[in-house]
Motif scaffolding. Structure first.
Motif, PDB file in Angstrom:
ATOM      1  N   PRO A  44       0.666  -1.311   0.055  1.00  0.00           N
ATOM      2  CA  PRO A  44       0.071   0.199  -0.020  1.00  0.00           C
ATOM      3  C   PRO A  44       0.877   1.361  -0.166  1.00  0.00           C
ATOM      4  N   ASN A  45       2.205   1.065  -0.403  1.00  0.00           N
ATOM      5  CA  ASN A  45       2.923   2.543  -0.302  1.00  0.00           C
ATOM      6  C   ASN A  45       2.357   3.528  -1.510  1.00  0.00           C
ATOM      7  N   CYS A  46       2.340   4.628  -1.010  1.00  0.00           N
ATOM      8  CA  CYS A  46       1.854   5.497  -1.933  1.00  0.00           C
ATOM      9  C   CYS A  46       2.977   6.093  -2.507  1.00  0.00           C
ATOM     10  N   TYR A  47       4.146   6.292  -1.961  1.00  0.00           N
ATOM     11  CA  TYR A  47       5.293   6.778  -2.625  1.00  0.00           C
ATOM     12  C   TYR A  47       6.497   5.891  -2.404  1.00  0.00           C
ATOM     13  N   ALA A  48       7.677   6.130  -3.189  1.00  0.00           N
ATOM     14  CA  ALA A  48       8.820   5.538  -2.963  1.00  0.00           C
ATOM     15  C   ALA A  48       9.479   6.163  -1.831  1.00  0.00           C
ATOM     16  N   SER A  49      10.339   5.729  -1.084  1.00  0.00           N
ATOM     17  CA  SER A  49      10.962   6.660   0.048  1.00  0.00           C
ATOM     18  C   SER A  49      11.896   7.455  -0.733  1.00  0.00           C
ATOM     19  N   ALA A  50      12.338   8.500   0.101  1.00  0.00           N
ATOM     20  CA  ALA A  50      13.044   9.496  -0.312  1.00  0.00           C
ATOM     21  C   ALA A  50      14.683   9.034  -0.838  1.00  0.00           C
ATOM     22  N   GLU A  51      15.007   7.885  -0.052  1.00  0.00           N
ATOM     23  CA  GLU A  51      16.084   7.239  -0.360  1.00  0.00           C
ATOM     24  C   GLU A  51      16.209   6.423  -1.721  1.00  0.00           C
ATOM     25  N   GLN A  52      14.942   5.784  -1.754  1.00  0.00           N
ATOM     26  CA  GLN A  52      14.628   5.227  -3.231  1.00  0.00           C
ATOM     27  C   GLN A  52      14.666   6.169  -4.380  1.00  0.00           C
ATOM     28  N   ALA A  53      13.881   7.299  -4.174  1.00  0.00           N
ATOM     29  CA  ALA A  53      13.913   7.969  -5.196  1.00  0.00           C
ATOM     30  C   ALA A  53      15.230   8.786  -5.727  1.00  0.00           C
ATOM     31  N   ALA A  54      15.991   8.753  -4.801  1.00  0.00           N
ATOM     32  CA  ALA A  54      17.279   9.607  -5.031  1.00  0.00           C
ATOM     33  C   ALA A  54      18.416   8.511  -5.444  1.00  0.00           C
ATOM     34  N   GLN A  61      10.736   8.674 -10.788  1.00  0.00           N
ATOM     35  CA  GLN A  61       9.321   8.991 -11.728  1.00  0.00           C
ATOM     36  C   GLN A  61       7.932   8.743 -11.287  1.00  0.00           C
ATOM     37  N   PHE A  62       7.994   7.354 -10.464  1.00  0.00           N
ATOM     38  CA  PHE A  62       6.848   7.155  -9.864  1.00  0.00           C
ATOM     39  C   PHE A  62       6.215   8.228  -8.902  1.00  0.00           C
ATOM     40  N   ASN A  63       7.044   8.758  -8.179  1.00  0.00           N
ATOM     41  CA  ASN A  63       6.908   9.709  -7.192  1.00  0.00           C
ATOM     42  C   ASN A  63       6.066  10.982  -7.946  1.00  0.00           C
TER      43      ASN A  63
END
Length: 149
Positions: A44-54, A61-63
């Motif tokens: 149910p994660n709405c967003y990737a974590s900041a670490e994943q996104a970095a 892109q998902f975020n």
């Protein structure tokens, strides 16, 4: 005392535009889902974590896609209400502005997901269309209330 409101013959354009907004929402959902799948972000994660996104461009892109969709659905209810209200007095203009708002929201999502936050500016004109629709809605409401005085 009662108030009779006549719906203009062109109100079908208004209803068509509002209906089209549900398809724009579907576009946003499919876009976000495709980026979720590519980024392998589980529900149910709405967003990737900041670490994943970095670290992972797909997560970033998902975020961006998720935020564009969230922004769309945050603005959708008042825009629909304003189009429906403004359409009583200005059916063609409110339908046209609503259609322009819808197209600009697609451009906003595409720009945001492809080029990050700076890419969203390509569709940022939606704010002007939304404001114009709101002004027409206020004008329509004022006209109706004025008849009661």
């Amino acid at each position: 005392m009662s108030l009779t409101i006549e719906i203009p013959a062109q109100y079908g354009y208004v209803l068509g535009t509002v209906t089209a907004l549900f398809f724009v929402n579907t576009y946003h959902s499919l876009l976000t889902g495709s980026y979720r799948k590519a980024a392998k972000i589980a529900y149910p994660n709405c967003y990737a974590s900041a670490e994943q996104a970095a670290k992972e461009p797909a997560a970033f892109q998902f975020n961006c896609a998720q935020r564009a969709h969230a922004n769309f659905i945050e603005n959708l209810p008042p825009v629909i209400a304003n189009i429906l209200i403004a359409g009583i007095k200005f059916p063609v203009l409110s339908a046209s502005l609503g259609a322009a708002w819808a197209v600009s929201r697609v451009l906003y999502a595409r720009g945001y997901t492809r080029n990050g936050p700076k890419g969203r500016f390509i569709g940022a004109i939606h704010s002007i269309f939304g404001l114009a629709i709101s002004i027409l809605s206020v004008n329509t409401a004022y006209s109706l209330v004025k008849t009661l005085w």
